[in-house]
Design a protein around this motif. Structure first.
Motif, PDB file in Angstrom:
ATOM      1  N   MET A 177      -6.958  63.121  21.690  1.00  0.00           N
ATOM      2  CA  MET A 177      -7.465  63.704  22.814  1.00  0.00           C
ATOM      3  C   MET A 177      -8.255  64.864  22.622  1.00  0.00           C
ATOM      4  N   ALA A 178      -9.743  65.189  22.943  1.00  0.00           N
ATOM      5  CA  ALA A 178      -9.831  66.641  22.550  1.00  0.00           C
ATOM      6  C   ALA A 178      -9.484  67.694  23.291  1.00  0.00           C
ATOM      7  N   GLU A 179      -9.214  68.623  23.106  1.00  0.00           N
ATOM      8  CA  GLU A 179      -8.774  69.379  23.836  1.00  0.00           C
ATOM      9  C   GLU A 179      -9.966  70.291  24.973  1.00  0.00           C
ATOM     10  N   GLU A 180      -9.942  70.540  25.797  1.00  0.00           N
ATOM     11  CA  GLU A 180     -10.715  70.713  26.981  1.00  0.00           C
ATOM     12  C   GLU A 180     -11.518  71.814  27.101  1.00  0.00           C
ATOM     13  N   LYS A 181     -12.805  72.384  27.167  1.00  0.00           N
ATOM     14  CA  LYS A 181     -13.247  73.692  26.124  1.00  0.00           C
ATOM     15  C   LYS A 181     -12.790  74.683  28.156  1.00  0.00           C
ATOM     16  N   THR A 182     -12.290  76.080  27.492  1.00  0.00           N
ATOM     17  CA  THR A 182     -12.511  77.067  29.034  1.00  0.00           C
ATOM     18  C   THR A 182     -13.621  77.549  29.178  1.00  0.00           C
ATOM     19  N   TYR A 183     -14.216  78.121  29.866  1.00  0.00           N
ATOM     20  CA  TYR A 183     -14.574  79.612  30.466  1.00  0.00           C
ATOM     21  C   TYR A 183     -14.551  80.390  30.583  1.00  0.00           C
ATOM     22  N   PRO A 184     -13.701  81.545  29.694  1.00  0.00           N
ATOM     23  CA  PRO A 184     -13.450  82.602  30.553  1.00  0.00           C
ATOM     24  C   PRO A 184     -14.691  83.207  30.839  1.00  0.00           C
ATOM     25  N   MET A 185     -14.484  83.779  32.114  1.00  0.00           N
ATOM     26  CA  MET A 185     -15.235  84.502  32.958  1.00  0.00           C
ATOM     27  C   MET A 185     -14.296  85.599  33.472  1.00  0.00           C
ATOM     28  N   THR A 186     -15.206  86.831  34.373  1.00  0.00           N
ATOM     29  CA  THR A 186     -14.476  87.943  35.489  1.00  0.00           C
ATOM     30  C   THR A 186     -13.798  86.774  36.673  1.00  0.00           C
ATOM     31  N   LEU A 187     -13.011  88.113  37.387  1.00  0.00           N
ATOM     32  CA  LEU A 187     -13.299  87.367  38.572  1.00  0.00           C
ATOM     33  C   LEU A 187     -14.267  87.287  39.133  1.00  0.00           C
ATOM     34  N   GLU A 188     -15.300  88.025  39.034  1.00  0.00           N
ATOM     35  CA  GLU A 188     -17.052  88.671  39.723  1.00  0.00           C
ATOM     36  C   GLU A 188     -17.362  86.941  39.654  1.00  0.00           C
ATOM     37  N   GLY A 189     -17.555  86.967  38.707  1.00  0.00           N
ATOM     38  CA  GLY A 189     -18.725  86.120  37.802  1.00  0.00           C
ATOM     39  C   GLY A 189     -18.055  84.214  38.439  1.00  0.00           C
ATOM     40  N   LYS A 190     -16.583  83.957  38.647  1.00  0.00           N
ATOM     41  CA  LYS A 190     -16.421  82.908  38.936  1.00  0.00           C
ATOM     42  C   LYS A 190     -16.759  82.664  40.406  1.00  0.00           C
ATOM     43  N   GLN A 191     -16.714  83.877  40.710  1.00  0.00           N
ATOM     44  CA  GLN A 191     -16.812  84.293  42.488  1.00  0.00           C
ATOM     45  C   GLN A 191     -18.589  83.417  42.548  1.00  0.00           C
ATOM     46  N   LYS A 192     -19.696  84.324  41.848  1.00  0.00           N
ATOM     47  CA  LYS A 192     -20.330  83.270  41.517  1.00  0.00           C
ATOM     48  C   LYS A 192     -20.878  82.473  41.301  1.00  0.00           C
ATOM     49  N   LEU A 193     -20.198  82.195  40.562  1.00  0.00           N
ATOM     50  CA  LEU A 193     -19.987  80.934  40.552  1.00  0.00           C
ATOM     51  C   LEU A 193     -20.130  79.702  41.330  1.00  0.00           C
ATOM     52  N   GLU A 194     -19.310  80.152  42.124  1.00  0.00           N
ATOM     53  CA  GLU A 194     -18.669  79.320  42.998  1.00  0.00           C
ATOM     54  C   GLU A 194     -19.478  79.016  44.580  1.00  0.00           C
ATOM     55  N   GLU A 195     -20.383  80.382  44.621  1.00  0.00           N
ATOM     56  CA  GLU A 195     -21.443  80.711  45.870  1.00  0.00           C
ATOM     57  C   GLU A 195     -22.935  80.233  45.415  1.00  0.00           C
TER      58      GLU A 195
END
Length: 158
Positions: A1-19
């Motif tokens: 099975m192919a390995e899932e791509k991860t998305y490196p990001m800062t905590l701030e960046g993750k919070q913006k995407l969640e918003e």
């Protein structure tokens, strides 16, 4: 099975995407559904440009929701605790001068998901970031870019 791509990001960046995801799911999705309902009232759907426009926007919103969910489910929060203070890594801000005597440029290296060059945030996948990561304060570095080789001196790392 192919390995899932991860998305490196800062905590701030993750919070913006969640918003953004929350806004799309709550406000934007409902707004588009309302536009579709109104457009249906205009009659024949085969020649109804308002309906087509609303359906296109709905497709875009649903696609963006799916993309954001994928990125957030596979987010890798950047932790530079083990990286030397003067070493360039994702999540750090670096100032460099193009040699021989250009003005200093400052960028924060972030994951591709939160890159915004106009705000001074460049993707870790960009040629400049790839060329700088792993180098240290004071080093002269040659960076391969699509426009040719660029020689820079690292003058600050935060």
């Amino acid at each position: 099975m192919a390995e899932e791509k991860t998305y490196p990001m800062t905590l701030e960046g993750k919070q913006k995407l969640e918003e953004e995801l929350n806004t799309l799911k709550t406000a934007k999705r409902a707004e588009v559904i309302q536009r579709i309902k109104i457009a249906r009232g205009f009659g024949d759907l085969s020649e109804n440009s308002e309906y087509e426009s609303a359906k296109d926007e709905q497709s875009f919103v649903e696609g963006r929701i799916k993309t954001l969910e994928q990125m957030l489910n596979h987010a890798e929060i950047i932790d530079n605790g083990d990286i030397a203070a003067d070493e360039i890594a994702v999540g750090k801000t670096v100032t460099f001068k193009e040699l021989p005597d250009e003005e200093p440029e400052t960028y924060t290296i972030v994951g591709a998901a939160e890159a915004d060059p106009f705000s001074g945030k460049i993707s870790n996948e960009s040629p400049i970031a790839k060329g700088l990561v792993g180098h240290k304060l004071g080093e002269d570095v040659e960076i391969e870019t699509p426009g040719g080789t660029m020689k820079v001196k690292i003058v600050e790392v935060k």
